[in-house]
Scaffold this motif. Structure first.
Motif, PDB file in Angstrom:
ATOM      1  N   GLY A 128     -64.832  75.138   5.283  1.00 56.50           N
ATOM      2  CA  GLY A 128     -63.378  75.026   5.112  1.00 56.50           C
ATOM      3  C   GLY A 128     -62.780  74.019   6.074  1.00 56.50           C
ATOM      4  N   ARG A 129     -61.625  73.494   5.693  1.00 56.06           N
ATOM      5  CA  ARG A 129     -60.946  72.589   6.640  1.00 56.06           C
ATOM      6  C   ARG A 129     -59.849  73.389   7.332  1.00 56.06           C
ATOM      7  N   ILE A 130     -59.377  72.851   8.457  1.00 60.80           N
ATOM      8  CA  ILE A 130     -58.350  73.558   9.220  1.00 60.80           C
ATOM      9  C   ILE A 130     -57.027  72.835   9.081  1.00 60.80           C
ATOM     10  N   VAL A 131     -55.993  73.579   8.727  1.00 55.87           N
ATOM     11  CA  VAL A 131     -54.637  73.013   8.717  1.00 55.87           C
ATOM     12  C   VAL A 131     -53.833  73.680   9.821  1.00 55.87           C
ATOM     13  N   MET A 132     -53.014  72.889  10.492  1.00 52.86           N
ATOM     14  CA  MET A 132     -52.169  73.415  11.557  1.00 52.86           C
ATOM     15  C   MET A 132     -50.780  73.655  10.967  1.00 52.86           C
ATOM     16  N   LEU A 133     -50.361  74.922  10.972  1.00 53.54           N
ATOM     17  CA  LEU A 133     -49.069  75.244  10.342  1.00 53.54           C
ATOM     18  C   LEU A 133     -48.076  75.809  11.353  1.00 53.54           C
ATOM     19  N   ASP A 134     -46.810  75.533  11.093  1.00 49.07           N
ATOM     20  CA  ASP A 134     -45.750  76.137  11.886  1.00 49.07           C
ATOM     21  C   ASP A 134     -45.720  77.644  11.631  1.00 49.07           C
ATOM     22  N   ALA A 135     -45.212  78.365  12.612  1.00 49.89           N
ATOM     23  CA  ALA A 135     -44.921  79.782  12.429  1.00 49.89           C
ATOM     24  C   ALA A 135     -43.592  80.044  13.123  1.00 49.89           C
ATOM     25  N   ALA A 136     -43.046  81.231  12.914  1.00 56.90           N
ATOM     26  CA  ALA A 136     -41.735  81.523  13.505  1.00 56.90           C
ATOM     27  C   ALA A 136     -41.688  82.979  13.936  1.00 56.90           C
ATOM     28  N   ARG A 137     -40.635  83.305  14.667  1.00 53.36           N
ATOM     29  CA  ARG A 137     -40.440  84.678  15.112  1.00 53.36           C
ATOM     30  C   ARG A 137     -39.015  85.117  14.808  1.00 53.36           C
ATOM     31  N   ALA A 138     -38.893  86.367  14.402  1.00 51.49           N
ATOM     32  CA  ALA A 138     -37.563  86.960  14.231  1.00 51.49           C
ATOM     33  C   ALA A 138     -37.464  88.092  15.240  1.00 51.49           C
ATOM     34  N   ASN A 139     -36.548  87.961  16.169  1.00 49.50           N
ATOM     35  CA  ASN A 139     -36.457  88.924  17.274  1.00 49.50           C
ATOM     36  C   ASN A 139     -37.833  89.185  17.872  1.00 49.50           C
ATOM     37  N   GLY A 140     -38.604  88.118  18.032  1.00 49.11           N
ATOM     38  CA  GLY A 140     -39.904  88.210  18.680  1.00 49.11           C
ATOM     39  C   GLY A 140     -41.055  88.583  17.766  1.00 49.11           C
ATOM     40  N   LYS A 141     -40.767  88.950  16.490  1.00 44.56           N
ATOM     41  CA  LYS A 141     -41.843  89.335  15.570  1.00 44.56           C
ATOM     42  C   LYS A 141     -42.281  88.135  14.745  1.00 44.56           C
ATOM     43  N   LEU A 142     -43.579  87.864  14.826  1.00 46.04           N
ATOM     44  CA  LEU A 142     -44.144  86.679  14.183  1.00 46.04           C
ATOM     45  C   LEU A 142     -44.059  86.752  12.658  1.00 46.04           C
ATOM     46  N   PHE A 143     -43.722  85.621  12.031  1.00 44.46           N
ATOM     47  CA  PHE A 143     -43.856  85.527  10.572  1.00 44.46           C
ATOM     48  C   PHE A 143     -44.280  84.124  10.174  1.00 44.46           C
ATOM     49  N   PHE A 144     -44.818  84.022   8.955  1.00 34.91           N
ATOM     50  CA  PHE A 144     -45.345  82.737   8.496  1.00 34.91           C
ATOM     51  C   PHE A 144     -44.570  82.159   7.322  1.00 34.91           C
ATOM     52  N   VAL A 145     -44.029  82.986   6.478  1.00 37.82           N
ATOM     53  CA  VAL A 145     -43.456  82.471   5.228  1.00 37.82           C
ATOM     54  C   VAL A 145     -41.937  82.370   5.316  1.00 37.82           C
ATOM     55  N   MET A 146     -41.276  83.499   5.460  1.00 37.84           N
ATOM     56  CA  MET A 146     -39.826  83.440   5.534  1.00 37.84           C
ATOM     57  C   MET A 146     -39.208  84.738   6.028  1.00 37.84           C
ATOM     58  N   ASP A 186     -41.846  92.368   4.746  1.00 36.62           N
ATOM     59  CA  ASP A 186     -41.843  93.642   5.480  1.00 36.62           C
ATOM     60  C   ASP A 186     -40.536  93.769   6.263  1.00 36.62           C
ATOM     61  N   SER A 187     -40.064  95.003   6.414  1.00 39.70           N
ATOM     62  CA  SER A 187     -38.803  95.194   7.114  1.00 39.70           C
ATOM     63  C   SER A 187     -38.967  94.826   8.585  1.00 39.70           C
ATOM     64  N   ALA A 188     -37.898  94.266   9.153  1.00 39.26           N
ATOM     65  CA  ALA A 188     -37.967  93.788  10.535  1.00 39.26           C
ATOM     66  C   ALA A 188     -36.628  93.993  11.236  1.00 39.26           C
ATOM     67  N   GLY A 189     -36.127  95.219  11.163  1.00 40.26           N
ATOM     68  CA  GLY A 189     -34.936  95.546  11.916  1.00 40.26           C
ATOM     69  C   GLY A 189     -33.662  95.014  11.285  1.00 40.26           C
ATOM     70  N   TYR A 190     -32.675  94.852  12.139  1.00 38.84           N
ATOM     71  CA  TYR A 190     -31.317  94.541  11.662  1.00 38.84           C
ATOM     72  C   TYR A 190     -30.719  93.400  12.471  1.00 38.84           C
ATOM     73  N   THR A 191     -29.663  92.829  11.931  1.00 33.21           N
ATOM     74  CA  THR A 191     -28.901  91.826  12.681  1.00 33.21           C
ATOM     75  C   THR A 191     -28.203  92.522  13.851  1.00 33.21           C
ATOM     76  N   PRO A 192     -27.929  91.834  14.953  1.00 33.67           N
ATOM     77  CA  PRO A 192     -28.112  90.390  15.145  1.00 33.67           C
ATOM     78  C   PRO A 192     -29.594  90.032  15.272  1.00 33.67           C
ATOM     79  N   THR A 193     -29.937  88.847  14.755  1.00 32.81           N
ATOM     80  CA  THR A 193     -31.324  88.419  14.860  1.00 32.81           C
ATOM     81  C   THR A 193     -31.388  86.963  15.305  1.00 32.81           C
ATOM     82  N   ARG A 194     -32.390  86.697  16.089  1.00 29.30           N
ATOM     83  CA  ARG A 194     -32.624  85.337  16.565  1.00 29.30           C
ATOM     84  C   ARG A 194     -33.977  84.923  16.025  1.00 29.30           C
ATOM     85  N   ILE A 195     -33.981  83.833  15.296  1.00 29.88           N
ATOM     86  CA  ILE A 195     -35.214  83.349  14.675  1.00 29.88           C
ATOM     87  C   ILE A 195     -35.544  82.004  15.293  1.00 29.88           C
TER      88      ILE A 195
END
Ligand SMILES: [Mg+2]
Length: 298
Positions: free
Chosen positions: A120-138, A276-285
């Motif tokens: 397999g080849r390796i792709v380097m992808l961005d990731a993000a966090r919502a209130n510190g919880k990691l996510f990849f898609v949205m 998946d559920s990830a708490g409530y606003t306010p949220t910092r992403i």
């Protein structure tokens, strides 16, 4: 395979009607035969042996998007980075698996995983966090998140698409159209109207319609799409426009890109990440400062 001497497998044993366990066990036998050391950790990322993850040249996540997030989060926690990740998708939606083009039959999972480690080849992808919880898609704030929260509340077994129907009805009945304020990189881009907000790293989403069709996971930015909703009827109309990929043309829709997004509301609104559920606003992403290596099957 020569570059991966030691592999950690994080598996949800219940995923894929028990195929999660069977696949992990098959790899536990076949990887050493191919000269690769392997340790299997079943569904316990929080308690996972830190030394095992610290020593791993690659991590295989067997399960759904939640298992992948847990595996990556745990690596980040114990080693400050994430080794190449191979996903063996076995959830309901499998958002990342779909994005990476992994469509394997149950009986070929172990063999395809070994081939992917080898070639397999390796792709380097961005990731993000919502209130510190990691996510990849949205991340989503609004009715979609309310549906996911309702589903979490009432579900009693593995999710099937039909399971969304009752939570969706409950969510629509109880959803409160609270005004949102959205701040991107310090600038207020939306204020004081009820809306759904989507923060996308990857355009692919749930049923496959593009909420943020231009989002790219390799541009170092998150796409922000805010769709104002003035009523339930409008919300449903917007939903079907979204299904047709047309909502970004809708009246009042705000689209932006940035690295840090803050979402506030007068009353807490539900947040979802990658289904998946990830708490409530306010949220910092925010964008994760490092990129994540994914192994893409050839
Ligand atoms: Mg992007």
């Amino acid at each position: 395979m020569s570059s991966f001497k030691t592999v950690a497998i994080l598996a949800n044993p219940l995923a894929g009607q028990g195929n999660g366990r069977a696949t992990a066990e098959a790899l536990q036998t076949s990887l050493p035969a191919a000269g690769v050391g392997v340790t299997v950790i079943f569904d316990a990322p929080a308690a996972a042996n830190a030394e095992v993850l610290a020593a791993a040249d690659a991590v295989i996540a067997i399960g759904g998007d939640g298992t992948l997030r847990a595996a990556a989060s745990r690596c980040l926690e114990v080693r400050g980075n994430i080794p190449p990740l191979l996903l063996i998708p076995m959830g309901t939606a499998n958002l990342m698996g779909r994005y990476l083009g992994i469509h394997w039959l149950p009986e070929e999972l172990a063999q395809r995983a070994i081939e992917s480690l080898r070639n397999g080849r390796i792709v380097m992808l961005d990731a993000a966090r919502a209130n510190g919880k990691l996510f990849f898609v949205m991340a989503g704030i609004g009715i979609d998140a309310q549906i996911i929260h309702e589903m979490d509340r009432i579900r009693s077994g593995p999710i099937k698409y039909a399971s969304y129907v009752v939570p969706a009805a409950l969510a629509l009945a109880k959803y409160r159209y609270v005004p949102l304020e959205v701040i991107v990189d310090g600038q207020t881009i939306f204020a004081s109207a009820p809306a759904m907000a989507f923060i996308a790293n990857i355009s692919e989403y749930g049923t496959g319609f593009p909420v943020a069709p231009d989002a790219r996971p390799d541009d170092g930015l998150l796409d922000v799409c805010i769709v104002p909703i003035v009523s339930l009827v409008e919300g449903v109309r917007q939903f079907f426009h979204a299904a047709a990929g047309e909502h970004i043309l809708g009246e009042g829709v705000v689209y932006a890109r940035g690295k840090e997004i803050e979402i506030r509301s007068a009353k807490p609104l539900p947040v979802q990440i990658d289904g998946d559920s990830a708490g409530y606003t306010p949220t910092r992403i925010d964008l994760l400062p490092i990129r994540v290596p994914f192994i893409v099957p050839v």
